[in-house]
Design a protein around this motif. Structure first.
Motif, PDB file in Angstrom:
ATOM      1  N   ARG A  78      -6.791  43.081  29.191  1.00 17.74           N
ATOM      2  CA  ARG A  78      -6.054  41.855  29.508  1.00 17.74           C
ATOM      3  C   ARG A  78      -4.817  41.778  28.635  1.00 17.74           C
ATOM      4  O   ARG A  78      -4.817  42.238  27.488  1.00 17.74           O
ATOM      5  CB  ARG A  78      -6.921  40.607  29.311  1.00 17.74           C
ATOM      6  CG  ARG A  78      -7.329  40.368  27.875  1.00 17.74           C
ATOM      7  CD  ARG A  78      -8.254  39.190  27.708  1.00 17.74           C
ATOM      8  NE  ARG A  78      -7.558  37.912  27.717  1.00 17.74           N
ATOM      9  CZ  ARG A  78      -8.147  36.750  27.364  1.00 17.74           C
ATOM     10  NH1 ARG A  78      -9.436  36.736  27.011  1.00 17.74           N
ATOM     11  NH2 ARG A  78      -7.473  35.630  27.380  1.00 17.74           N
ATOM     12  N   HIS A  88      -1.150  39.075  28.006  1.00 20.79           N
ATOM     13  CA  HIS A  88      -0.458  37.838  28.343  1.00 20.79           C
ATOM     14  C   HIS A  88       1.032  38.004  28.108  1.00 20.79           C
ATOM     15  O   HIS A  88       1.464  38.700  27.186  1.00 20.79           O
ATOM     16  CB  HIS A  88      -0.986  36.679  27.487  1.00 20.79           C
ATOM     17  CG  HIS A  88      -2.407  36.340  27.736  1.00 20.79           C
ATOM     18  ND1 HIS A  88      -2.811  35.401  28.658  1.00 20.79           N
ATOM     19  CD2 HIS A  88      -3.559  36.834  27.191  1.00 20.79           C
ATOM     20  CE1 HIS A  88      -4.139  35.317  28.670  1.00 20.79           C
ATOM     21  NE2 HIS A  88      -4.617  36.174  27.777  1.00 20.79           N
ATOM     22  N   CYS A 139      -1.292  35.821  32.734  1.00 20.82           N
ATOM     23  CA  CYS A 139      -2.290  36.784  32.256  1.00 20.82           C
ATOM     24  C   CYS A 139      -2.469  37.867  33.307  1.00 20.82           C
ATOM     25  O   CYS A 139      -2.564  37.580  34.505  1.00 20.82           O
ATOM     26  CB  CYS A 139      -3.626  36.105  31.993  1.00 20.82           C
ATOM     27  SG  CYS A 139      -4.934  37.266  31.478  1.00 20.82           S
ATOM     28  N   THR A 140      -2.514  39.099  32.849  1.00 19.55           N
ATOM     29  CA  THR A 140      -2.784  40.234  33.731  1.00 19.55           C
ATOM     30  C   THR A 140      -4.098  40.880  33.286  1.00 19.55           C
ATOM     31  O   THR A 140      -4.255  41.214  32.106  1.00 19.55           O
ATOM     32  CB  THR A 140      -1.658  41.288  33.660  1.00 19.55           C
ATOM     33  OG1 THR A 140      -0.428  40.684  34.041  1.00 19.55           O
ATOM     34  CG2 THR A 140      -1.966  42.453  34.595  1.00 19.55           C
ATOM     35  N   LYS A 184      -6.562  44.054  33.956  1.00 18.54           N
ATOM     36  CA  LYS A 184      -6.627  45.385  34.553  1.00 18.54           C
ATOM     37  C   LYS A 184      -8.058  45.896  34.512  1.00 18.54           C
ATOM     38  O   LYS A 184      -8.736  45.764  33.488  1.00 18.54           O
ATOM     39  CB  LYS A 184      -5.724  46.362  33.797  1.00 18.54           C
ATOM     40  CG  LYS A 184      -4.256  46.003  33.795  1.00 18.54           C
ATOM     41  CD  LYS A 184      -3.455  47.034  33.003  1.00 18.54           C
ATOM     42  CE  LYS A 184      -1.977  46.701  32.981  1.00 18.54           C
ATOM     43  NZ  LYS A 184      -1.209  47.700  32.192  1.00 18.54           N
ATOM     44  N   SER A 199      -4.617  45.923  38.842  1.00 19.66           N
ATOM     45  CA  SER A 199      -4.195  44.736  38.094  1.00 19.66           C
ATOM     46  C   SER A 199      -4.181  43.484  38.958  1.00 19.66           C
ATOM     47  O   SER A 199      -3.802  43.532  40.126  1.00 19.66           O
ATOM     48  CB  SER A 199      -2.793  44.948  37.512  1.00 19.66           C
ATOM     49  OG  SER A 199      -2.758  46.089  36.689  1.00 19.66           O
ATOM     50  N   LYS A 200      -4.580  42.374  38.352  1.00 17.45           N
ATOM     51  CA  LYS A 200      -4.486  41.065  38.983  1.00 17.45           C
ATOM     52  C   LYS A 200      -3.864  40.101  37.979  1.00 17.45           C
ATOM     53  O   LYS A 200      -4.236  40.100  36.800  1.00 17.45           O
ATOM     54  CB  LYS A 200      -5.861  40.551  39.425  1.00 17.45           C
ATOM     55  CG  LYS A 200      -6.557  41.422  40.455  1.00 17.45           C
ATOM     56  CD  LYS A 200      -5.853  41.390  41.798  1.00 17.45           C
ATOM     57  CE  LYS A 200      -6.602  42.229  42.830  1.00 17.45           C
ATOM     58  NZ  LYS A 200      -5.936  42.221  44.149  1.00 17.45           N
ATOM     59  N   GLN A 201      -2.931  39.283  38.443  1.00 19.91           N
ATOM     60  CA  GLN A 201      -2.200  38.397  37.539  1.00 19.91           C
ATOM     61  C   GLN A 201      -2.174  36.969  38.055  1.00 19.91           C
ATOM     62  O   GLN A 201      -2.173  36.717  39.255  1.00 19.91           O
ATOM     63  CB  GLN A 201      -0.762  38.903  37.376  1.00 19.91           C
ATOM     64  CG  GLN A 201       0.079  38.131  36.363  1.00 19.91           C
ATOM     65  CD  GLN A 201       1.512  38.615  36.325  1.00 19.91           C
ATOM     66  OE1 GLN A 201       2.265  38.362  37.266  1.00 19.91           O
ATOM     67  NE2 GLN A 201       1.887  39.318  35.264  1.00 19.91           N
ATOM     68  N   ALA A 206      -6.779  34.764  36.703  1.00 21.53           N
ATOM     69  CA  ALA A 206      -6.627  36.182  37.021  1.00 21.53           C
ATOM     70  C   ALA A 206      -7.974  36.779  37.428  1.00 21.53           C
ATOM     71  O   ALA A 206      -8.058  37.608  38.344  1.00 21.53           O
ATOM     72  CB  ALA A 206      -6.051  36.935  35.824  1.00 21.53           C
TER      73      ALA A 206
END
Length: 231
Positions: free
Chosen positions: A50, A52, A61-62, A64, A75-77, A99
């Motif tokens: 993670r 920021h 925040c991403t 992975k 990845s999700k953000q 996220a």
């Protein structure tokens, strides 16, 4: 990625609205510790990351996760919002949780029914509630939910058919049909009129008329003018 569904003890309740004299609405949510636990379970301690970053004054925040199938990071953000207590910490936690929602962790909470607890149950806006039981269907949607108060008393139940009050089907009774005869007779009409309309065999004591038809016939009889003597 096999993201499991949330357990009852991983879901928290928060008061959404409190209306004096009317009741309380509740919202279901998860905290960041639940997200971290599930990420560890599914991807392993070293299988997720993670980070920021501040973008246009907003904290993102991403998260992975490592995909064995695709052999790469996914990845999700999402962006966080401020909390009512600690501004920066609230944004960090909220952006992380959002996220994780994008990854599918806790997304089933979006299928929650509207949770309303009436004022007649006597709760204040400081009452604490918790999820005692929760169930899901094959589409990962909530189909059973039980919520209790701080003393363990059940105050909300959804979807458990064995506990729901059975609705009694209203049926036309013998007494009700006799009332139709009385209305007709009082206005000077014979029993034949009622028996024909209600498909009733008086001798065999058989009633074959729906509640809807009964009410229609009753209204019709009540609306008839009384016959003149000798007519």
């Amino acid at each position: 990625m096999d993201i499991r569904l949330l357990k009852a003890n991983e879901i928290e309740c928060r008061i959404g609205t409190f209306k004096e004299g009317k009741g309380i609405s509740l919202l279901l949510y998860k905290d960041a510790r639940v997200d971290m636990r599930i990420l560890d379970e599914v991807f392993g301690f070293d299988g997720w990351e993670r980070e920021h970053q501040l973008i246009d004054g907003k904290l993102f925040c991403t998260v992975k996760v490592w995909s064995e199938k695709r052999n790469c990071w996914i990845s999700k953000q999402d962006v966080g919002t401020e909390s009512n207590t600690e501004k920066e910490k609230g944004q960090v936690s909220d952006s992380f949780k959002r996220a994780c929602f994008n990854l599918g962790i806790g997304r089933e909470l979006y299928t929650s029914p509207f949770i309303w607890i009436p004022a007649s149950m006597g709760y204040s806006k400081y009452e604490k509630f918790e999820v005692k039981e929760i169930g899901y269907n094959d589409d990962r949607e909530i189909n059973m939910l039980v919520i209790v108060d701080s003393k363990g008393k059940e105050c909300f139940r959804f979807g458990d058919k064995t506990k729901q009050v059975k609705q009694v089907k209203r049926e036309v009774t013998e007494t009700m049909v006799k009332a139709l005869y009385k209305i007709a007779n009082d206005k000077g009409y014979s029993d034949d009129m009622v028996e024909k309309a209600s498909k009733r065999d008086y001798k065999n004591n058989v009633i074959d008329i729906s509640m809807k038809d009964y009410m229609t016939l009753k209204a019709k009889l009540e609306g008839l003018e009384a016959k003149k003597v000798g007519a």
